[in-house]
Design a protein around this motif. Structure first.
Motif, PDB file in Angstrom:
ATOM      1  N   ARG A   9     -60.398  -6.981 -13.837  1.00 49.99           N
ATOM      2  CA  ARG A   9     -61.101  -8.476 -13.455  1.00 49.99           C
ATOM      3  C   ARG A   9     -61.985  -8.856 -11.849  1.00 49.99           C
ATOM      4  O   ARG A   9     -62.658  -9.602 -11.915  1.00 49.99           O
ATOM      5  CB  ARG A   9     -60.020  -9.501 -13.738  1.00 49.99           C
ATOM      6  N   VAL A  10     -61.757  -7.598 -11.155  1.00 49.92           N
ATOM      7  CA  VAL A  10     -62.252  -7.416 -10.093  1.00 49.92           C
ATOM      8  C   VAL A  10     -63.316  -6.605  -9.476  1.00 49.92           C
ATOM      9  O   VAL A  10     -61.742  -5.539 -10.128  1.00 49.92           O
ATOM     10  CB  VAL A  10     -60.937  -7.915  -8.676  1.00 49.92           C
ATOM     11  N   ALA A  11     -64.046  -6.648  -8.974  1.00 53.93           N
ATOM     12  CA  ALA A  11     -64.843  -5.541  -8.447  1.00 53.93           C
ATOM     13  C   ALA A  11     -65.378  -5.500  -6.594  1.00 53.93           C
ATOM     14  O   ALA A  11     -65.058  -6.942  -6.294  1.00 53.93           O
ATOM     15  CB  ALA A  11     -66.089  -5.465  -9.313  1.00 53.93           C
ATOM     16  N   ILE A  12     -65.529  -4.914  -5.704  1.00 48.15           N
ATOM     17  CA  ILE A  12     -66.072  -4.678  -4.823  1.00 48.15           C
ATOM     18  C   ILE A  12     -66.986  -4.334  -4.259  1.00 48.15           C
ATOM     19  O   ILE A  12     -67.297  -2.639  -5.105  1.00 48.15           O
ATOM     20  CB  ILE A  12     -64.426  -4.946  -3.831  1.00 48.15           C
ATOM     21  N   ARG A  13     -67.710  -3.812  -3.750  1.00 43.44           N
ATOM     22  CA  ARG A  13     -68.918  -3.386  -2.961  1.00 43.44           C
ATOM     23  C   ARG A  13     -69.238  -3.547  -1.820  1.00 43.44           C
ATOM     24  O   ARG A  13     -69.487  -4.871  -1.038  1.00 43.44           O
ATOM     25  CB  ARG A  13     -70.031  -4.471  -3.957  1.00 43.44           C
ATOM     26  N   PHE A  14     -69.648  -2.530  -0.978  1.00 39.62           N
ATOM     27  CA  PHE A  14     -70.268  -2.572   0.212  1.00 39.62           C
ATOM     28  C   PHE A  14     -71.450  -2.128   0.392  1.00 39.62           C
ATOM     29  O   PHE A  14     -71.199  -0.604  -0.005  1.00 39.62           O
ATOM     30  CB  PHE A  14     -68.378  -2.110   0.783  1.00 39.62           C
ATOM     31  N   PHE A  59     -78.819  -2.822  12.129  1.00 41.96           N
ATOM     32  CA  PHE A  59     -77.082  -2.000  12.158  1.00 41.96           C
ATOM     33  C   PHE A  59     -77.656  -3.125  11.157  1.00 41.96           C
ATOM     34  O   PHE A  59     -77.391  -4.259  10.704  1.00 41.96           O
ATOM     35  CB  PHE A  59     -75.683  -2.800  12.869  1.00 41.96           C
ATOM     36  N   GLY A  60     -76.858  -3.277   9.606  1.00 39.74           N
ATOM     37  CA  GLY A  60     -75.982  -4.483   8.764  1.00 39.74           C
ATOM     38  C   GLY A  60     -74.893  -3.623   7.625  1.00 39.74           C
ATOM     39  O   GLY A  60     -74.020  -2.581   7.714  1.00 39.74           O
ATOM     40  N   MET A  61     -74.225  -4.526   7.430  1.00 40.95           N
ATOM     41  CA  MET A  61     -72.973  -4.773   6.679  1.00 40.95           C
ATOM     42  C   MET A  61     -72.579  -5.623   5.666  1.00 40.95           C
ATOM     43  O   MET A  61     -73.456  -7.304   6.255  1.00 40.95           O
ATOM     44  CB  MET A  61     -71.995  -4.518   7.498  1.00 40.95           C
ATOM     45  N   ASN A  62     -73.000  -5.408   3.772  1.00 39.54           N
ATOM     46  CA  ASN A  62     -72.662  -6.804   2.774  1.00 39.54           C
ATOM     47  C   ASN A  62     -72.080  -6.556   1.979  1.00 39.54           C
ATOM     48  O   ASN A  62     -72.374  -5.659   1.093  1.00 39.54           O
ATOM     49  CB  ASN A  62     -74.325  -6.850   2.463  1.00 39.54           C
ATOM     50  N   PRO A  63     -70.310  -6.776   2.400  1.00 37.01           N
ATOM     51  CA  PRO A  63     -69.142  -6.861   1.171  1.00 37.01           C
ATOM     52  C   PRO A  63     -69.747  -7.611   0.477  1.00 37.01           C
ATOM     53  O   PRO A  63     -69.910  -8.807   0.660  1.00 37.01           O
ATOM     54  CB  PRO A  63     -67.736  -7.067   2.364  1.00 37.01           C
ATOM     55  N   THR A  64     -69.403  -7.425  -0.902  1.00 37.59           N
ATOM     56  CA  THR A  64     -69.313  -8.961  -2.020  1.00 37.59           C
ATOM     57  C   THR A  64     -68.392  -8.355  -3.160  1.00 37.59           C
ATOM     58  O   THR A  64     -67.404  -7.061  -3.171  1.00 37.59           O
ATOM     59  CB  THR A  64     -70.795  -7.829  -2.655  1.00 37.59           C
ATOM     60  N   LEU A  65     -67.533  -9.573  -3.606  1.00 42.29           N
ATOM     61  CA  LEU A  65     -66.371  -9.392  -4.009  1.00 42.29           C
ATOM     62  C   LEU A  65     -66.837 -10.019  -5.617  1.00 42.29           C
ATOM     63  O   LEU A  65     -67.805 -11.204  -5.448  1.00 42.29           O
ATOM     64  CB  LEU A  65     -65.739  -9.701  -3.754  1.00 42.29           C
ATOM     65  N   MET A  66     -66.368  -9.556  -7.162  1.00 42.93           N
ATOM     66  CA  MET A  66     -66.813 -10.098  -7.719  1.00 42.93           C
ATOM     67  C   MET A  66     -65.564 -10.661  -8.145  1.00 42.93           C
ATOM     68  O   MET A  66     -64.442  -9.704  -8.785  1.00 42.93           O
ATOM     69  CB  MET A  66     -68.017  -9.256  -9.043  1.00 42.93           C
ATOM     70  N   PHE A  67     -65.168 -11.879  -9.489  1.00 42.16           N
ATOM     71  CA  PHE A  67     -63.782 -12.132  -9.945  1.00 42.16           C
ATOM     72  C   PHE A  67     -64.186 -13.294 -11.095  1.00 42.16           C
ATOM     73  O   PHE A  67     -64.629 -13.764 -11.141  1.00 42.16           O
ATOM     74  CB  PHE A  67     -63.425 -12.852  -9.209  1.00 42.16           C
ATOM     75  N   ALA A  68     -63.419 -11.885 -11.793  1.00 44.87           N
ATOM     76  CA  ALA A  68     -64.010 -12.516 -13.801  1.00 44.87           C
ATOM     77  C   ALA A  68     -62.502 -13.543 -13.858  1.00 44.87           C
ATOM     78  O   ALA A  68     -61.634 -13.122 -14.019  1.00 44.87           O
ATOM     79  CB  ALA A  68     -64.042 -11.264 -14.537  1.00 44.87           C
TER      80      ALA A  68
END
Length: 784
Positions: A283-288, A307-316
């Motif tokens: 149900r959960v996935a993360i990406r960086f 410089f860049g950082m971009n975390p994302t999270l997906m929750f079903a």
């Protein structure tokens, strides 16, 4: 700089269509007779993210027909089948197979959706063959997932694979291969484009939401870039007179990924990016995604750091509800560089690296913080999607500006200033999409609302050399100076605060009348409220505009792979400009400018992975400001501009080993009736009559590939007064790719292979950017 009439371009398009239709119809006549129906649909994972590369097989009763297809990156597939009962089997690595029995009717396509469950175990599959360049579907153009051939609009999609093959890092890199768009200098502190003859620094979007501050965007966290040509206020709101550029960001998903890219090259290029995607259960996935860059350039003293950082999270939350959240922190710092001046109507003949001004006191900086939240729920045929984007932008620059060269070609006039902008954005958008059939007619209905609030502070100082004069003459023999400069406000420098509020509602209907005929109709209404406060004088100004934006189009499909279309669309730009900065006691009384586009085109899927597209258009810009001929102190809205044009694009795989991308554009952008900027008949600045690009990637061996690209641009004027010409140029680029292992690829890209001297773009007659000499970049891409 004269152009051809648009009628000739219409004739070319009609001849093209006339030659294509009979041949295609002949090739598909059996399909038309025998396969009167079929299925199309989407394949999704439990979070409703699309699954690309899924295999779909149809087994029909009595051996009536058997067919198969593979879903594209958007999860879409289509199968033509004879009437009868068929069993569809959908399979994809890491997911359980799905079967469904369907009734295939004559003269009708069923629309289905498969949500695949995760398999008990997960296998990692490494793909060593390069991916494709073609995109088959987009959602930004209609806010619904729609095949490109069914969108009555010219659209170019630059895929992640093309971005990687050319080592693209910026919006300017992307639009080299987008017909109808020119990247201009933007004072060398921001992304700025001329789209179909209309300059813009604000028509940039991120996942369909406005990202309009003036800064340089990076591609480290971008899945693809979509360039939509023609006014598009129905979907995107105010502005967008020539078109918009939408970045589609990488999101967390359920396919594990670990990718690292190391880049180094000429002039001290050094860049590192990382892309990590990891599911945490079902149900959960993360990406960086991360970026670090510290590079020089071919220009003396000019460098950049990023410089860049971009975390994302997906929750079903459930199989039908998902939440996606993301945060980006991005920093861009570089030395400000306004290029070289002109002399006698051409760029000044000085060595390409020559810098004008004081590099130690010249700088550009942008600090960007973006937060996003998407909530999506599927309730039967109804899809509800709510998106929020918050942005905090802090950007500024201080620069030295070359001016006119003296008649003896010995000295140049130099001035200086700095400028700072802070903006806070909050944008919320809710879409409701519903599919329904009335008889044999299918409707995809869209209704939505958008609200936003933007707070902006602007502050500018003028540079005073030796604390006394705003300009100095510098010797061309040595234009780098260290003269003391004091920056303080002049009588006209900006110091203001702006508050912008938008409330918008929109409706749209995509109508499938039959397999051959589709229509789209939509209307958006924007309430735009701008409040302006001058901190210096205490003056308050307010302007409210109510702007309707209609859109209509029709698509005729004589064959499944061929679309002929026509469209009409309108956009408006408030009198405060695309950055809200030009509101005065005079302009506060001025109505918005209007952009009206008429377009006809053809889209042809030559084969499953290769598409061609062509379009002719006329874009009129009206309500433009002009000086009252009877009273020079008054402004009247009688000015107008027109762009006539023809575009053609190609994208995809010619063979399994040969991929291509690029396009050609002819456009004639000119002033129809006199404006405050130019007289009737003047050619629009930095809108060349001809642009051409063609990129090839050929896989010579499973481990070895090569790329070759050609970019051609005809001459164009640096400014609207049509006195300085940037000469035409042709540039060749090349690349070599070698797979060290199935998980590691080494590539070398050469820009300007034959070391041609050329001038890329400008911001004015005396701010001209030279193009890069030959430059080599070597990259190592590792996937685990």
């Amino acid at each position: 700089m004269a152009g051809n009439p648009i009628s000739k371009q219409c004739t070319i398009l009609l001849l093209l269509a006339a030659s294509v239709v009979p041949w295609t119809a002949a090739q598909t006549s059996k399909e038309t007779v025998d396969f009167a129906g079929g299925v199309r649909g989407l394949i999704l994972d439990p979070t409703r993210a699309p699954i690309g590369g899924a295999e779909v097989e149809a087994l029909c009763a009595g051996g009536g027909s058997k067919a198969s297809a593979v879903s594209d990156r958007s999860g879409a597939f289509s199968l033509s089948l004879m009437p009868g009962i068929c069993t569809l089997v959908v399979a994809s690595d890491g997911f359980q197979k799905s079967r469904r029995v369907v009734q295939i009717d004559a003269a009708r396509f069923e629309s289905l959706e498969f949500v695949l469950r995760l398999a008990g175990t997960h296998d990692t599959v490494t793909v060593t063959e390069p991916g494709g360049y073609q995109a088959t579907s987009v959602s930004a153009a209609t806010r619904t997932l729609t095949p490109l051939g069914d969108v009555p609009q010219s659209i170019t999609v630059v895929s992640r694979e093309l971005i990687a093959d050319q080592m693209m890092m910026s919006i300017g890199d992307v639009v080299r291969y987008v017909p109808g768009i020119t990247a201009i200098q933007g004072e060398n502190n921001r992304d700025q484009l001329v789209i179909r003859g209309n300059s813009t620094s604000a028509d940039f979007f991120l996942d369909g939401l406005r990202d309009d501050v003036q800064y340089y965007r990076d591609l480290y966290n971008v899945e693809r870039v979509e360039a939509l040509k023609g006014p598009d206020a129905m979907i995107f709101g105010r502005g967008g007179g020539g078109g918009v550029v939408n970045r589609v960001s990488k999101e967390a998903g359920f396919a594990p990924l670990r990718e690292f890219t190391f880049l180094g090259g000429s002039y001290g290029d050094k860049r590192f990016t990382v892309d990590l995607d990891q599911p945490l259960g079902d149900r959960v996935a993360i990406r960086f995604n991360g970026l670090y860059e510290n590079s020089g350039t071919f220009r003396d003293f000019v460098s950049r750091k990023r410089f860049g950082m971009n975390p994302t999270l997906m929750f079903a939350v459930t199989p039908r509800t998902r939440i996606t959240a993301g945060y980006e922190r991005f920093r861009d710092e570089r030395v400000a560089d306004r290029g070289v001046p002109s002399f006698q109507g051409r760029p000044l003949d000085v060595p390409v690296p020559t810098y004008f001004g004081n590099p130690g006191e010249s700088h550009v900086g942008a600090r960007v913080n973006l937060g996003s939240l998407v909530v999506e729920h599927q309730a039967g045929r109804l899809t509800i999607r709510n998106r929020t984007l918050t942005g905090n932008y802090d950007r500024g620059y201080q620069n030295f500006v070359p001016g006119a060269v003296t008649a003896d070609k010995m000295q140049d006039s130099l001035s200086a200033y700095n400028n700072a902008t802070r903006r806070r954005n909050v944008i919320n958008q809710t879409d409701l999409t519903y599919s329904v059939s009335t008889g044999h007619i299918r409707h995809t209905l869209l209704a939505g609302i958008e609200v936003s609030r933007q707070l902006t502070d602007n502050f500018r100082n003028t540079g005073y050399f030796n604390n006394s004069t705003t300009s100095v003459l510098i010797p061309l023999a040595d234009p780098v100076i260290d003269t003391p400069v004091t920056f303080r406000q002049s009588a006209t420098d900006a110091d203001n605060h702006l508050q912008t509020g938008v409330g918008a509602v929109y409706v749209q209907d995509q109508i499938e009348i039959s397999r051959r005929v589709q229509m789209i109709a939509g209307l958006r209404f924007d309430h735009f409220d701008l409040q302006y406060h001058d901190n210096r004088s205490g003056t308050d100004l307010r302007r409210i505009d109510n702007m309707p934006a209609p859109r209509g189009g029709i698509v005729f499909k004589p064959a499944a792979t061929l679309s002929l279309y026509g469209s009409y669309s309108v956009s408006h730009l408030p009198s405060s400009g695309d950055q809200f900065s030009s509101l005065t006691a005079i302009t506060v009384q001025v109505k918005p400018e209007q952009f009206t586009n008429y377009e006809a085109g053809v889209k042809w899927d030559v084969r499953r992975n290769l598409s061609l597209a062509a379009a002719v258009f006329r874009l009129d810009r009206t309500n433009t400001r002009a000086t009252d001929p009877n009273d020079p102190t008054r402004i009247v809205q009688t000015g107008s501009q027109r762009t006539n044009g023809f575009e053609m694009g190609w994208n995809g795989n010619v063979t399994r080993a040969w991929k291509i991308a690029g396009g050609y554009a002819w456009q004639d952008a000119f002033i129809v009736s006199t404006t405050t900027a130019a007289v009737a008949g003047a050619q629009v600045a930095q809108a060349p009559h001809h642009t051409f690009s063609f990129w090839n990637h050929y896989q010579i061996h499973p481990r070895l590939g090569a790329g070759l690209g050609i970019v051609r641009r005809s001459d164009m004027f640096a400014a609207i007064d049509d006195t300085v010409v940037l000469p035409a140029y042709t540039r060749a680029d090349a690349a070599v790719y070698y797979s060290l292992t199935e998980r590691m690829r080494l590539q070398a890209n050469v820009e300007n292979l034959f070391n041609q001297r050329y001038y890329l773009n400008a911001d004015s007659n005396n701010n001209i950017s030279p193009g890069s000499p030959r430059a080599v970049r070597v990259g190592l891409i590792a996937r685990f």
